[in-house]
Design a protein around this motif. Sequence first.
Motif, PDB file in Angstrom:
ATOM      1  N   HIS A 173       0.832  -1.213   0.000  1.00 23.03           N
ATOM      2  CA  HIS A 173       0.000   0.000   0.000  1.00 23.03           C
ATOM      3  C   HIS A 173       0.858   1.250   0.000  1.00 23.03           C
ATOM      4  CE1 HIS A 173      -3.747  -2.155   1.746  1.00 23.03           C
ATOM      5  NE2 HIS A 173      -3.438  -2.516   0.527  1.00 23.03           N
ATOM      6  N   GLY A 220       3.477   2.743  -3.755  1.00 23.60           N
ATOM      7  CA  GLY A 220       3.093   3.300  -5.051  1.00 23.60           C
ATOM      8  C   GLY A 220       3.964   4.428  -5.570  1.00 23.60           C
ATOM      9  N   GLN A 237      -9.644  -4.919 -16.697  1.00 23.54           N
ATOM     10  CA  GLN A 237      -9.844  -3.479 -16.498  1.00 23.54           C
ATOM     11  C   GLN A 237     -11.138  -2.987 -17.141  1.00 23.54           C
ATOM     12  OE1 GLN A 237      -6.571  -0.910 -17.177  1.00 23.54           O
ATOM     13  NE2 GLN A 237      -5.142  -2.151 -16.002  1.00 23.54           N
ATOM     14  N   GLY A 240      -7.332  -1.851  -5.108  1.00 28.30           N
ATOM     15  CA  GLY A 240      -6.565  -0.630  -5.366  1.00 28.30           C
ATOM     16  C   GLY A 240      -6.776  -0.130  -6.785  1.00 28.30           C
ATOM     17  N   ILE A 241      -6.798  -1.050  -7.743  1.00 30.33           N
ATOM     18  CA  ILE A 241      -6.975  -0.664  -9.153  1.00 30.33           C
ATOM     19  C   ILE A 241      -8.379  -0.082  -9.361  1.00 30.33           C
ATOM     20  CG2 ILE A 241      -7.070  -1.544 -11.531  1.00 30.33           C
ATOM     21  CD1 ILE A 241      -4.912  -3.580 -10.693  1.00 30.33           C
ATOM     22  N   ASP A 298     -10.085   1.606  -7.315  1.00 27.26           N
ATOM     23  CA  ASP A 298     -10.145   2.971  -6.786  1.00 27.26           C
ATOM     24  C   ASP A 298      -9.340   3.957  -7.619  1.00 27.26           C
ATOM     25  OD1 ASP A 298     -11.917   2.586  -4.748  1.00 27.26           O
ATOM     26  OD2 ASP A 298     -10.379   2.003  -3.300  1.00 27.26           O
ATOM     27  N   ALA A 299      -8.465   3.442  -8.490  1.00 28.22           N
ATOM     28  CA  ALA A 299      -7.611   4.343  -9.263  1.00 28.22           C
ATOM     29  C   ALA A 299      -8.025   4.446 -10.724  1.00 28.22           C
ATOM     30  CB  ALA A 299      -6.159   3.865  -9.163  1.00 28.22           C
ATOM     31  N   LYS A 300      -8.523   3.362 -11.296  1.00 30.54           N
ATOM     32  CA  LYS A 300      -8.678   3.330 -12.755  1.00 30.54           C
ATOM     33  C   LYS A 300     -10.096   3.093 -13.245  1.00 30.54           C
ATOM     34  CE  LYS A 300      -3.997   1.969 -13.976  1.00 30.54           C
ATOM     35  NZ  LYS A 300      -3.170   0.916 -14.556  1.00 30.54           N
ATOM     36  N   ALA A 345     -13.816   6.630 -10.545  1.00 29.28           N
ATOM     37  CA  ALA A 345     -12.639   7.273  -9.970  1.00 29.28           C
ATOM     38  C   ALA A 345     -12.189   8.434 -10.857  1.00 29.28           C
ATOM     39  CB  ALA A 345     -11.512   6.257  -9.812  1.00 29.28           C
ATOM     40  N   GLU A 346     -12.166   8.197 -12.170  1.00 26.94           N
ATOM     41  CA  GLU A 346     -11.698   9.237 -13.096  1.00 26.94           C
ATOM     42  C   GLU A 346     -12.634  10.438 -13.120  1.00 26.94           C
ATOM     43  OE1 GLU A 346     -10.974   7.375 -16.874  1.00 26.94           O
ATOM     44  OE2 GLU A 346      -9.279   6.215 -16.099  1.00 26.94           O
ATOM     45  N   PRO A 379     -16.909   6.260  -5.177  1.00 28.20           N
ATOM     46  CA  PRO A 379     -16.200   5.068  -5.655  1.00 28.20           C
ATOM     47  C   PRO A 379     -17.149   3.871  -5.847  1.00 28.20           C
ATOM     48  CG  PRO A 379     -15.692   5.492  -3.352  1.00 28.20           C
ATOM     49  CD  PRO A 379     -16.485   6.664  -3.840  1.00 28.20           C
TER      50      PRO A 379
END
Lengths: 92, 269
Positions: A31, A34, B129, B157-158, B160-162, B166-167, B172
């Motif tokens: 975590h 990154g 994805q 984690g992905i 929340d990011a991609k 998220a964008e 979320p």
Amino acid sequence: MNLIDYFRRNRTKKTAAVAKERLQILLAHEHGEGPLRDYLPQLKQDILEVVSRYVNIRPEDVRMHLEREGNCEILELNITLPESPEPRRAAG
Amino acid sequence: MSKIIVVTSGKGGVGKTTTSASFATGLALRGHRTVVIDFDVGLRNLDLIMGCERRVVYDFVNVIQGEAKLQQALIRDKHCPELYILPASQTRDKEALSKEGVGEVLETLREEFEYIVCDSPAGIERGAQMAMYYADEALVVTNPEVSSVRDSDRILGIMDAKSRRAEAGEDPITKHLLITRYIPERVAAGEMLSIDDVLELLAIPLIGVVPESESVLQASNAGIPVIHDKDSTSGQAYDDVVARFLGEERPLRFLEPEKKGFLKRLFGT
């Protein structure tokens, strides 16, 4: 669980507990890494460039190591200089 | 308002397709118009688990590339009239799933379906994805085992990011943890991570626990989603998952080790 297993199991730590502990450490590590780890290759490249202005070194002579203990991070940098360094004048 | 739900895990073989098939079936059995999409381009299997492999003519990629109409590619489930399957392409590669193409198909499906279930491939490449990109909610399928937990954490984690949410800076993706292949006897013996262990590690709310069960393989063999097997523990556990997803309160079941007799406990079997 049979009788023999019962005695054998109690001698060592349960594997589920080992699994949990390993995962706790691993996930905490993943975590946090990154953005931090992202700049390390570029930092290494920059250091190599700066040092090369003064001494002849090869890319593999620069070794970087990041260590994490709790909230504390230590960046260890090792540069091996050539045996008989020929000083190189900075251009200009 | 329609909802897009991704069934994902990172790791392969944990039960994504089994879950997608039973979850979508469960929603449809309760009268909700549902479509389940296979995102595993090149390695499609949802059609097999749903028992419609011989009725596949056109697929998801055909629709994206304009070679077939959506109506031509959708397969109506033979058990529930409210359920449709959109199979993956077996011959194209995953790059055929363009973000725009997938988005257009999902928008069209939203007009007609209440629930759109996206069965993600394993891994974190394009197929996975794309399956999660447009999702509103996620079922994160996890086995109580180190590599599965780690991969689930990575997938969280992905997401929340991609993801699109998220964008766009929206709320979320709503995440639900689904623990599968759980063996209470091994947890009691300290040989398997417990539900609490996995919950503590992944820190997302639990929607259900599906015990390891022989009936899952038998359901796959027959091409009938295991939720139809009302006598099996896994079928009942999936029914609970669907009920909880729709807002019902249901206690967890099948978490206690099977009671063994005195002699069996002493000498095992």
